[in-house]
Design a protein around this motif. Structure first.
Motif, mmCIF file in Angstrom:
data_model
loop_
_atom_site.group_PDB
_atom_site.id
_atom_site.type_symbol
_atom_site.label_atom_id
_atom_site.label_comp_id
_atom_site.label_asym_id
_atom_site.label_seq_id
_atom_site.Cartn_x
_atom_site.Cartn_y
_atom_site.Cartn_z
ATOM 1 N N LEU A 22 46.592 7.008 61.805
ATOM 2 C CA LEU A 22 47.037 8.270 62.587
ATOM 3 C C LEU A 22 48.161 8.699 62.115
ATOM 4 C CD1 LEU A 22 45.786 7.162 66.100
ATOM 5 C CD2 LEU A 22 44.742 9.018 64.511
ATOM 6 N N GLY A 23 49.121 7.944 61.863
ATOM 7 C CA GLY A 23 50.510 8.302 61.357
ATOM 8 C C GLY A 23 50.280 8.976 59.954
ATOM 9 N N SER A 24 49.458 8.661 59.134
ATOM 10 C CA SER A 24 49.445 9.137 57.708
ATOM 11 C C SER A 24 48.636 10.574 58.009
ATOM 12 C CB SER A 24 48.174 8.268 57.035
ATOM 13 O OG SER A 24 47.983 8.836 55.708
ATOM 14 N N LEU A 25 47.835 10.769 58.945
ATOM 15 C CA LEU A 25 47.269 12.076 59.250
ATOM 16 C C LEU A 25 48.501 13.101 59.675
ATOM 17 C CD1 LEU A 25 43.852 11.445 60.652
ATOM 18 C CD2 LEU A 25 44.262 12.293 58.415
ATOM 19 N N ARG A 26 49.200 12.431 60.491
ATOM 20 C CA ARG A 26 50.519 13.502 60.991
ATOM 21 C C ARG A 26 51.175 13.664 59.939
ATOM 22 N NH1 ARG A 26 50.201 9.800 65.494
ATOM 23 N NH2 ARG A 26 52.025 8.511 64.426
ATOM 24 N N ASN A 27 51.667 12.807 58.750
ATOM 25 C CA ASN A 27 52.466 12.717 57.674
ATOM 26 C C ASN A 27 51.642 13.992 57.048
ATOM 27 O OD1 ASN A 27 54.072 10.855 58.341
ATOM 28 N ND2 ASN A 27 53.242 9.349 56.989
ATOM 29 N N LYS A 28 50.532 14.106 56.744
ATOM 30 C CA LYS A 28 49.802 15.118 56.073
ATOM 31 C C LYS A 28 49.934 16.572 56.493
ATOM 32 C CE LYS A 28 46.812 11.869 53.235
ATOM 33 N NZ LYS A 28 47.327 10.595 54.013
ATOM 34 N N PHE A 29 49.314 16.493 57.688
ATOM 35 C CA PHE A 29 49.327 17.902 58.609
ATOM 36 C C PHE A 29 50.634 18.494 59.104
ATOM 37 C CE2 PHE A 29 44.608 16.532 58.192
ATOM 38 C CZ PHE A 29 44.061 17.571 57.577
ATOM 39 N N LEU A 30 51.424 17.671 59.738
ATOM 40 C CA LEU A 30 52.654 18.341 60.483
ATOM 41 C C LEU A 30 53.569 18.249 59.290
ATOM 42 C CD1 LEU A 30 52.665 16.238 63.676
ATOM 43 C CD2 LEU A 30 51.680 18.393 62.964
ATOM 44 N N SER A 86 43.457 20.637 53.316
ATOM 45 C CA SER A 86 42.975 19.875 54.555
ATOM 46 C C SER A 86 41.910 18.859 54.032
ATOM 47 C CB SER A 86 42.631 20.855 55.233
ATOM 48 O OG SER A 86 43.824 21.575 55.883
ATOM 49 N N THR A 121 42.615 10.153 53.598
ATOM 50 C CA THR A 121 42.920 9.056 54.712
ATOM 51 C C THR A 121 41.879 8.207 54.989
ATOM 52 O OG1 THR A 121 44.578 10.840 55.239
ATOM 53 C CG2 THR A 121 44.161 8.976 56.814
ATOM 54 N N ARG A 137 46.495 3.036 63.808
ATOM 55 C CA ARG A 137 47.859 3.625 64.133
ATOM 56 C C ARG A 137 48.393 4.101 62.797
ATOM 57 N NH1 ARG A 137 51.498 -0.018 68.362
ATOM 58 N NH2 ARG A 137 52.634 1.718 68.111
#
Length: 355
Positions: free
Chosen positions: A69-77, A170, A177, A66
């Motif tokens: 996934l939050g790290s990926l959201r931080n980076k991409f969003l 990207s 990550t 989790r």
């Protein structure tokens, strides 16, 4: 017809070679950009395991997933769109934003030190940590570390075209990550691996497994300390570099001169010793800034929230009850006397009204 087909195939081959070369260039640029951010990756890897300490073994990997996934959201969003837009139109804002993040890291590191020094006994009897709180805190910290990773990577590819920058960053985001949280997952599950090895019949594997089980609590404690120091180091270094980039050079130059003097004085070990000096100085700056922020938060927001909590606590309103209860208990006798005294008056009054 055949000549046209051959020419078309030649064009396709040329385009394929150009695409392959472009992919190679992107890959090399991503590797170069990622290598420059390797120090922050190490910090991120050291910081994250502390968030799963105290959790049940079966919850460790789901929590790490989790957070990843939050790290990926931080980076991409958040991070990637913001830094790409800023680098395209307002590049001068990247440094101040990064410095705000650095100050937040300093605050977190100093706050953890303060909690250990001032509230050690309270934390020793804490209940099991709340997963939502842990995940939210880990993702907030990851936001700052990921922002630094992405900004450092961006600086290495600043001369690339916009779409190349997007692709390169990207790739860096996904790779970093996976690397960080893959290593974190291995770290937090090493004790389970040790237990399985300890149950095997072989003496060597069993002994190694028992050694892992005994060592992992110490490793996690060490990583927690390293993670706290890393917050101060990274935050302080961000502030030093940011202040220098904004035009105020003395702090950065002072640390740089110390690093250079240590490098020159230690010969073959100069690179390592110089890096350690720079790291120590950055951590000291981070601790000073973090302590100032912690003191400011304690004087303003924490005090206000503590006062509001006391006003709304049921115990605070119920406290005067014993004082009012005593007079209330002492009143029945006069009340009874009044009743016995007023009854004859009423009878006398009614008697006076009769003709």
């Amino acid at each position: 017809m055949s000549a046209g087909l051959a020419a078309l195939l030649d064009d396709v081959a040329v385009l394929a070679r150009a695409a392959a070369a472009s992919i190679d260039d992107v890959g090399l640029a991503a590797a170069k950009a990622g290598a420059k951010a390797a120090g922050v990756v190490i910090d991120d890897t050291a910081v994250t395991p502390q968030y799963v300490r105290g959790l049940a073994a079966e919850r460790e990997i789901p929590i790490v997933k989790r957070i990843a996934l939050g790290s990926l959201r931080n980076k991409f969003l958040f991070i990637l769109p913001v830094i790409l837009v800023l680098s395209q139109f307002l590049p001068m804002l990247l440094t101040p934003l990064l410095m705000i993040g650095g100050a937040y890291l300093c605050y977190e590191g100093a706050e953890k030190i303060w909690e250990r020094v001032a509230h050690h006994d309270e934390h020793a009897v804490e209940e099991a940590p709340d997963e939502k709180t842990l995940i939210a805190g880990a993702i907030r910290t990851d936001l700052i570390l990921s922002a630094e990773i992405m900004v450092i990577s961006l600086n290495q590819v600043a001369n690339e075209k916009f779409w190349n920058r997007l692709i390169i960053l990207s790739v860096v985001a996904v790779f970093m990550t996976a690397l960080v949280y893959g290593v974190v997952g291995l770290i937090v599950k090493m004790d389970d691996v040790g237990l399985r090895l300890a149950e095997r019949p072989g003496k060597a594997s069993a002994a190694f497994g028992r050694g892992l089980v005994k060592a992992m609590p110490k490793v996690l404690t060490a990583l927690s300390v390293i993670g706290t120091v890393a917050m101060l180091w990274v935050g302080g270094h961000i502030l030093l570099v940011g202040v220098n980039d904004l035009g105020f050079h003395p702090p950065y130059e002072f640390v740089h001169h110390m690093e250079q003097a240590a490098h020159d004085a230690t010969g073959a070990l100069g690179g390592v010793v110089g890096w350690l000096v720079n790291t120590f100085a950055s951590a000291v700056v981070g601790l000073i800034v973090g302590a100032i922020v912690v003191a400011f938060m304690a004087v303003t927001f924490h005090r206000k929230s503590h006062g509001a909590k006391q006003q709304h606590e049921p115990g605070a309103e119920a406290a005067p009850a014993p004082e009012t209860a005593a007079p209330a208990a002492a009143e029945p006798e006069p009340v009874a006397t009044a009743k016995t005294e007023t009854k004859p008056d009423d009878d006398a009054g009614t008697g006076d009204k009769q003709p």
